[in-house]
Design a protein around this motif. Structure first.
Motif, PDB file in Angstrom:
ATOM      1  N   ILE A 164       0.836  -1.198   0.000  1.00 49.85           N
ATOM      2  CA  ILE A 164       0.000   0.000   0.000  1.00 49.85           C
ATOM      3  C   ILE A 164       0.873   1.251   0.000  1.00 49.85           C
ATOM      4  O   ILE A 164       0.608   2.200  -0.746  1.00 49.85           O
ATOM      5  CB  ILE A 164      -0.965  -0.011   1.203  1.00 49.85           C
ATOM      6  CG1 ILE A 164      -2.045  -1.073   0.994  1.00 49.85           C
ATOM      7  CG2 ILE A 164      -1.598   1.354   1.410  1.00 49.85           C
ATOM      8  CD1 ILE A 164      -2.921  -1.287   2.205  1.00 49.85           C
ATOM      9  N   ALA A 165       1.898   1.263   0.831  1.00 49.68           N
ATOM     10  CA  ALA A 165       2.785   2.432   0.888  1.00 49.68           C
ATOM     11  C   ALA A 165       3.516   2.649  -0.434  1.00 49.68           C
ATOM     12  O   ALA A 165       3.598   3.782  -0.942  1.00 49.68           O
ATOM     13  CB  ALA A 165       3.783   2.262   2.027  1.00 49.68           C
ATOM     14  N   MET A 166       4.051   1.568  -0.993  1.00 49.78           N
ATOM     15  CA  MET A 166       4.760   1.708  -2.275  1.00 49.78           C
ATOM     16  C   MET A 166       3.798   2.103  -3.385  1.00 49.78           C
ATOM     17  O   MET A 166       4.147   2.900  -4.259  1.00 49.78           O
ATOM     18  CB  MET A 166       5.465   0.387  -2.618  1.00 49.78           C
ATOM     19  CG  MET A 166       6.650   0.119  -1.739  1.00 49.78           C
ATOM     20  SD  MET A 166       7.458  -1.485  -1.973  1.00 49.78           S
ATOM     21  CE  MET A 166       7.305  -1.831  -3.670  1.00 49.78           C
ATOM     22  N   GLY A 167       2.593   1.562  -3.358  1.00 52.70           N
ATOM     23  CA  GLY A 167       1.595   1.913  -4.360  1.00 52.70           C
ATOM     24  C   GLY A 167       1.161   3.357  -4.265  1.00 52.70           C
ATOM     25  O   GLY A 167       0.928   4.019  -5.280  1.00 52.70           O
ATOM     26  N   ALA A 168       1.056   3.880  -3.034  1.00 55.62           N
ATOM     27  CA  ALA A 168       0.680   5.282  -2.858  1.00 55.62           C
ATOM     28  C   ALA A 168       1.740   6.209  -3.449  1.00 55.62           C
ATOM     29  O   ALA A 168       1.419   7.197  -4.123  1.00 55.62           O
ATOM     30  CB  ALA A 168       0.470   5.590  -1.378  1.00 55.62           C
ATOM     31  N   VAL A 169       2.992   5.883  -3.216  1.00 60.26           N
ATOM     32  CA  VAL A 169       4.082   6.696  -3.788  1.00 60.26           C
ATOM     33  C   VAL A 169       4.083   6.588  -5.308  1.00 60.26           C
ATOM     34  O   VAL A 169       4.183   7.599  -6.013  1.00 60.26           O
ATOM     35  CB  VAL A 169       5.437   6.253  -3.202  1.00 60.26           C
ATOM     36  CG1 VAL A 169       6.595   6.920  -3.928  1.00 60.26           C
ATOM     37  CG2 VAL A 169       5.487   6.559  -1.716  1.00 60.26           C
ATOM     38  N   GLN A 213       1.152   8.542  -6.752  1.00 64.64           N
ATOM     39  CA  GLN A 213       1.323   9.987  -6.717  1.00 64.64           C
ATOM     40  C   GLN A 213       2.322  10.446  -7.772  1.00 64.64           C
ATOM     41  O   GLN A 213       2.126  11.476  -8.421  1.00 64.64           O
ATOM     42  CB  GLN A 213       1.785  10.429  -5.320  1.00 64.64           C
ATOM     43  CG  GLN A 213       1.866  11.915  -5.146  1.00 64.64           C
ATOM     44  CD  GLN A 213       0.514  12.600  -5.292  1.00 64.64           C
ATOM     45  OE1 GLN A 213      -0.513  12.042  -4.928  1.00 64.64           O
ATOM     46  NE2 GLN A 213       0.510  13.786  -5.841  1.00 64.64           N
ATOM     47  N   VAL A 214       3.383   9.695  -7.953  1.00 60.12           N
ATOM     48  CA  VAL A 214       4.424  10.088  -8.915  1.00 60.12           C
ATOM     49  C   VAL A 214       3.968   9.846 -10.350  1.00 60.12           C
ATOM     50  O   VAL A 214       4.091  10.722 -11.212  1.00 60.12           O
ATOM     51  CB  VAL A 214       5.732   9.318  -8.621  1.00 60.12           C
ATOM     52  CG1 VAL A 214       6.758   9.534  -9.712  1.00 60.12           C
ATOM     53  CG2 VAL A 214       6.295   9.749  -7.275  1.00 60.12           C
ATOM     54  N   ALA A 215       3.437   8.668 -10.630  1.00 59.25           N
ATOM     55  CA  ALA A 215       3.132   8.298 -12.012  1.00 59.25           C
ATOM     56  C   ALA A 215       1.771   8.807 -12.485  1.00 59.25           C
ATOM     57  O   ALA A 215       1.644   9.249 -13.617  1.00 59.25           O
ATOM     58  CB  ALA A 215       3.198   6.779 -12.162  1.00 59.25           C
ATOM     59  N   PHE A 216       0.760   8.712 -11.600  1.00 60.03           N
ATOM     60  CA  PHE A 216      -0.597   9.016 -12.043  1.00 60.03           C
ATOM     61  C   PHE A 216      -1.174  10.290 -11.445  1.00 60.03           C
ATOM     62  O   PHE A 216      -2.271  10.704 -11.797  1.00 60.03           O
ATOM     63  CB  PHE A 216      -1.537   7.849 -11.687  1.00 60.03           C
ATOM     64  CG  PHE A 216      -1.108   6.524 -12.242  1.00 60.03           C
ATOM     65  CD1 PHE A 216      -1.119   6.299 -13.608  1.00 60.03           C
ATOM     66  CD2 PHE A 216      -0.690   5.517 -11.404  1.00 60.03           C
ATOM     67  CE1 PHE A 216      -0.731   5.077 -14.122  1.00 60.03           C
ATOM     68  CE2 PHE A 216      -0.295   4.287 -11.909  1.00 60.03           C
ATOM     69  CZ  PHE A 216      -0.312   4.076 -13.270  1.00 60.03           C
ATOM     70  N   ASP A 217      -0.454  10.899 -10.491  1.00 57.71           N
ATOM     71  CA  ASP A 217      -0.928  12.074  -9.770  1.00 57.71           C
ATOM     72  C   ASP A 217      -2.241  11.774  -9.049  1.00 57.71           C
ATOM     73  O   ASP A 217      -3.102  12.626  -8.893  1.00 57.71           O
ATOM     74  CB  ASP A 217      -1.084  13.271 -10.707  1.00 57.71           C
ATOM     75  CG  ASP A 217      -1.105  14.590  -9.947  1.00 57.71           C
ATOM     76  OD1 ASP A 217      -0.514  14.636  -8.858  1.00 57.71           O
ATOM     77  OD2 ASP A 217      -1.703  15.545 -10.450  1.00 57.71           O
ATOM     78  N   ASN A 218      -2.398  10.516  -8.633  1.00 58.52           N
ATOM     79  CA  ASN A 218      -3.594  10.092  -7.921  1.00 58.52           C
ATOM     80  C   ASN A 218      -3.211   8.929  -7.014  1.00 58.52           C
ATOM     81  O   ASN A 218      -2.871   7.842  -7.489  1.00 58.52           O
ATOM     82  CB  ASN A 218      -4.676   9.661  -8.909  1.00 58.52           C
ATOM     83  CG  ASN A 218      -5.997   9.413  -8.234  1.00 58.52           C
ATOM     84  OD1 ASN A 218      -6.070   9.305  -7.015  1.00 58.52           O
ATOM     85  ND2 ASN A 218      -7.038   9.300  -9.039  1.00 58.52           N
ATOM     86  N   VAL A 223      -2.692   2.961  -4.796  1.00 57.74           N
ATOM     87  CA  VAL A 223      -2.993   2.072  -3.682  1.00 57.74           C
ATOM     88  C   VAL A 223      -3.646   0.788  -4.194  1.00 57.74           C
ATOM     89  O   VAL A 223      -3.371  -0.304  -3.678  1.00 57.74           O
ATOM     90  CB  VAL A 223      -3.893   2.784  -2.642  1.00 57.74           C
ATOM     91  CG1 VAL A 223      -4.440   1.809  -1.629  1.00 57.74           C
ATOM     92  CG2 VAL A 223      -3.105   3.867  -1.932  1.00 57.74           C
ATOM     93  N   GLY A 224      -4.469   0.890  -5.210  1.00 57.82           N
ATOM     94  CA  GLY A 224      -5.061  -0.315  -5.797  1.00 57.82           C
ATOM     95  C   GLY A 224      -4.001  -1.261  -6.328  1.00 57.82           C
ATOM     96  O   GLY A 224      -4.062  -2.480  -6.109  1.00 57.82           O
ATOM     97  N   PHE A 225      -3.017  -0.712  -7.020  1.00 59.08           N
ATOM     98  CA  PHE A 225      -1.906  -1.539  -7.496  1.00 59.08           C
ATOM     99  C   PHE A 225      -1.076  -2.052  -6.322  1.00 59.08           C
ATOM    100  O   PHE A 225      -0.591  -3.180  -6.332  1.00 59.08           O
ATOM    101  CB  PHE A 225      -1.004  -0.753  -8.448  1.00 59.08           C
ATOM    102  CG  PHE A 225      -1.607  -0.510  -9.793  1.00 59.08           C
ATOM    103  CD1 PHE A 225      -1.979  -1.564 -10.612  1.00 59.08           C
ATOM    104  CD2 PHE A 225      -1.801   0.780 -10.262  1.00 59.08           C
ATOM    105  CE1 PHE A 225      -2.529  -1.339 -11.858  1.00 59.08           C
ATOM    106  CE2 PHE A 225      -2.353   1.016 -11.503  1.00 59.08           C
ATOM    107  CZ  PHE A 225      -2.719  -0.044 -12.301  1.00 59.08           C
ATOM    108  N   GLY A 226      -0.912  -1.222  -5.318  1.00 58.13           N
ATOM    109  CA  GLY A 226      -0.105  -1.599  -4.154  1.00 58.13           C
ATOM    110  C   GLY A 226      -0.704  -2.748  -3.366  1.00 58.13           C
ATOM    111  O   GLY A 226       0.022  -3.618  -2.892  1.00 58.13           O
TER     112      GLY A 226
END
Length: 65
Positions: A23-28, A31-36, A41-44
Motif C-alpha cells: 500500500i505504501a509503495m503503491g501510494a508513492v 502519486q508520482v506516475a498518475f498524480d492520484n 494504492v489499488g496496485f499496491g
C-alpha cells in the motif's frame, strides 16, 4: 480454540506486513506516475498480496494446519 488443539505460535503477520508495504509503495507510485494516490494504492494492495503469498508459501508447515 479447543483444549485439544495446540498453539504452534505460527502467525500470519508477515502477510499483513507485505500488504502494508505494498500500500505504501503503491501510494508513492500512484502519486508520482498518475498524480492520484488511489490508483496507486489499488496496485499496491495487489502487489502486497502477491508478495505476501509468495514469501509466506515458502514457510514450512507440519501438515496439520
Amino acid at each position: 480454540m479447543s483444549a485439544n488443539e495446540k498453539d504452534t505460535g505460527k502467525s500470519r503477520t508477515g502477510f499483513a506486513v507485505w500488504i502494508a508495504i505494498g500500500i505504501a509503495m503503491g501510494a508513492v507510485l500512484g502519486q508520482v506516475a498518475f498524480d492520484n494516490i488511489a490508483i496507486g494504492v489499488g496496485f499496491g494492495v495487489a502487489m502486497g498480496v502477491a508478495l505476501g503469498l509468495a514469501f509466506d508459501s515458502g514457510k514450512k508447515t507440519d501438515g496439520k494446519d
